[in-house]
Every structure is written in structure tokens, then in C-alpha cells.
Enzyme design. Structure first.
Site, PDB file in Angstrom:
ATOM      1  N   CYS A   7     -21.779  26.417  28.168  1.00  0.00           N
ATOM      2  CA  CYS A   7     -20.385  26.073  27.419  1.00  0.00           C
ATOM      3  C   CYS A   7     -19.859  24.807  28.246  1.00  0.00           C
ATOM      4  CB  CYS A   7     -19.634  27.244  26.950  1.00  0.00           C
ATOM      5  SG  CYS A   7     -18.845  28.339  28.669  1.00  0.00           S
ATOM      6  N   ASN A  10     -17.738  27.476  31.689  1.00  0.00           N
ATOM      7  CA  ASN A  10     -18.967  28.847  31.953  1.00  0.00           C
ATOM      8  C   ASN A  10     -18.088  29.875  32.766  1.00  0.00           C
ATOM      9  OD1 ASN A  10     -21.497  29.224  34.961  1.00  0.00           O
ATOM     10  ND2 ASN A  10     -21.414  30.202  32.678  1.00  0.00           N
ATOM     11  N   CYS A  12     -15.689  31.377  29.952  1.00  0.00           N
ATOM     12  CA  CYS A  12     -15.359  32.342  28.481  1.00  0.00           C
ATOM     13  C   CYS A  12     -16.613  32.668  27.915  1.00  0.00           C
ATOM     14  CB  CYS A  12     -14.289  31.830  27.907  1.00  0.00           C
ATOM     15  SG  CYS A  12     -12.625  31.467  28.800  1.00  0.00           S
ATOM     16  N   ARG A  13     -17.210  31.592  27.168  1.00  0.00           N
ATOM     17  CA  ARG A  13     -18.136  31.932  26.253  1.00  0.00           C
ATOM     18  C   ARG A  13     -19.576  32.004  26.990  1.00  0.00           C
ATOM     19  NH1 ARG A  13     -16.961  26.587  22.978  1.00  0.00           N
ATOM     20  NH2 ARG A  13     -16.456  25.949  25.225  1.00  0.00           N
ATOM     21  N   SER A  14     -19.891  31.252  27.544  1.00  0.00           N
ATOM     22  CA  SER A  14     -21.492  31.343  28.018  1.00  0.00           C
ATOM     23  C   SER A  14     -21.811  32.694  29.162  1.00  0.00           C
ATOM     24  CB  SER A  14     -22.149  30.188  28.692  1.00  0.00           C
ATOM     25  OG  SER A  14     -21.281  29.538  29.813  1.00  0.00           O
ATOM     26  N   ASP A 123     -13.985  27.677  21.122  1.00  0.00           N
ATOM     27  CA  ASP A 123     -13.302  27.760  22.621  1.00  0.00           C
ATOM     28  C   ASP A 123     -12.255  28.690  22.555  1.00  0.00           C
ATOM     29  OD1 ASP A 123     -12.476  27.629  25.083  1.00  0.00           O
ATOM     30  OD2 ASP A 123     -12.432  25.322  25.197  1.00  0.00           O
TER      31      ASP A 123
END
Ligand code: 4NP
Length: 151
Positions: A7, A10, A12-14, A123
Site C-alpha cells: 500500500c 505500510n 494501515c492496509r498492507s 485508504d
């Protein structure tokens, strides 16, 4: 199979994608390795966002030990699949590719759940309510990824 989740930050999402897929890989007894990285350098060395840690914990997944790192060209050598969250991540990663083979490793993660639709994982950084939705999207995509590649 070696899979890298990517993301922007690195944090939140990934990290969630890494934690969710690692959990499924373990439960399915697959010999896969999973890591994550961000295209940006703002959060290098940071642990995941507390809101990502909390939503993962709710589903019995511990991502608190992860540390953010930046995506680098060598990742094209080290990984078989590079799964990005949105179109901006896609452009940033593909810009570092050396050849067509590198580019072919890069896929939007939600295309495993909804093939060809190019859906983006939003995001959640500026949106406190976004983390549950992101978790649910990534959980579905990782489940479908396992179905697709499980021997
Ligand atoms: P991520 O979220 O890409 O899912 O880790 C973000 C984290 C931090 C920022 C943007 C997105 N930021 O601008 O600092």
C-alpha cells in the site's frame, strides 16, 4: 509461493492484508511466505496503525509485531506475486519494474474477489470507520486467492 502486499504507508492496509493472508496460509498448511511494504517512505520502521492492530485483534490476528518498510526493486526478484491496494500503488510499483515479467507480478488484490473489476481498497487513514470495511474486503480477497492457488 512468495506474496508481497503493498500500500502507500505500510501501516494501515498492507499490514492487515499480510496478517489476514498469513493466518489463512497457516490454517491451510501451505508453504507460502507473506510480507508487506509501502511505496512511500513516511512510516519506515513504524508499527501498524493502532486502528489496524485493533480490527485485526478483533478477528484474533496479531499484527502488532510488524514494522513498516519501503518497497524496493529487489522485491521483484524476491516475490512471485505483488498485490497492491489501489491504482496509485499500482503505478508506483510498476514504475520501478525492470521488465514485462516484473510488471506481470503486480495485481490489484481485489481482482481475486471480483475479477476484472479493478476495485480499489480505500485508504482508511483519514477515516476512522473505514477499517472494518477494509478488513472485510481483504478477508474476501485473501480467501479467493487461497482458493485460486491452493494445490
Ligand atoms: P496505508 O495508509 O497506505 O494503508 O498504510 C496510509 C498511511 C499513511 C498515510 C497515507 C496512507 N500518510 O499519508 O501518512
Amino acid at each position: 509461493m512468495k506474496i508481497l502486499m503493498v500500500c502507500l504507508g505500510n501501516i494501515c492496509r498492507s499490514p492487515l492484508a499480510e496478517g489476514i493472508l498469513k493466518d489463512k496460509v497457516e490454517k491451510n498448511g501451505l508453504p507460502w511466505s507473506v510480507d508487506s511494504a509501502g511505496t512511500g517512505d513516511y512510516h519506515i520502521g513504524s508499527m501498524p496503525d493502532t486502528r489496524s492492530v485493533a480490527v485485526a485483534k478483533k478477528y484474533n490476528i496479531d499484527i502488532s509485531g510488524q514494522q513498516a518498510r519501503q518497497f524496493k526493486t529487489k522485491d521483484f526478484i524476491d516475490f512471485d506475486l505483488i498485490l497492491v491496494m489501489d491504482a496509485s500503488n499500482y503505478r508506483n510499483v510498476v514504475n520501478l519494474a525492470r521488465d514485462e515479467e516484473d510488471i506481470n507480478k503486480v495485481k490489484l488484490i481485489m481482482n481475486f474477489a471480483s475479477p476484472g473489476e479493478n476495485i480499489e481498497v480505500p485508504d482508511p487513514y483519514w477515516n476512522n470507520d473505514g477499517f472494518e470495511q477494509v478488513y472485510a474486503m481483504l478477508d474476501k480477497a485473501c480467501e479467493d486467492l487461497i482458493e485460486k492457488y491452493r494445490p
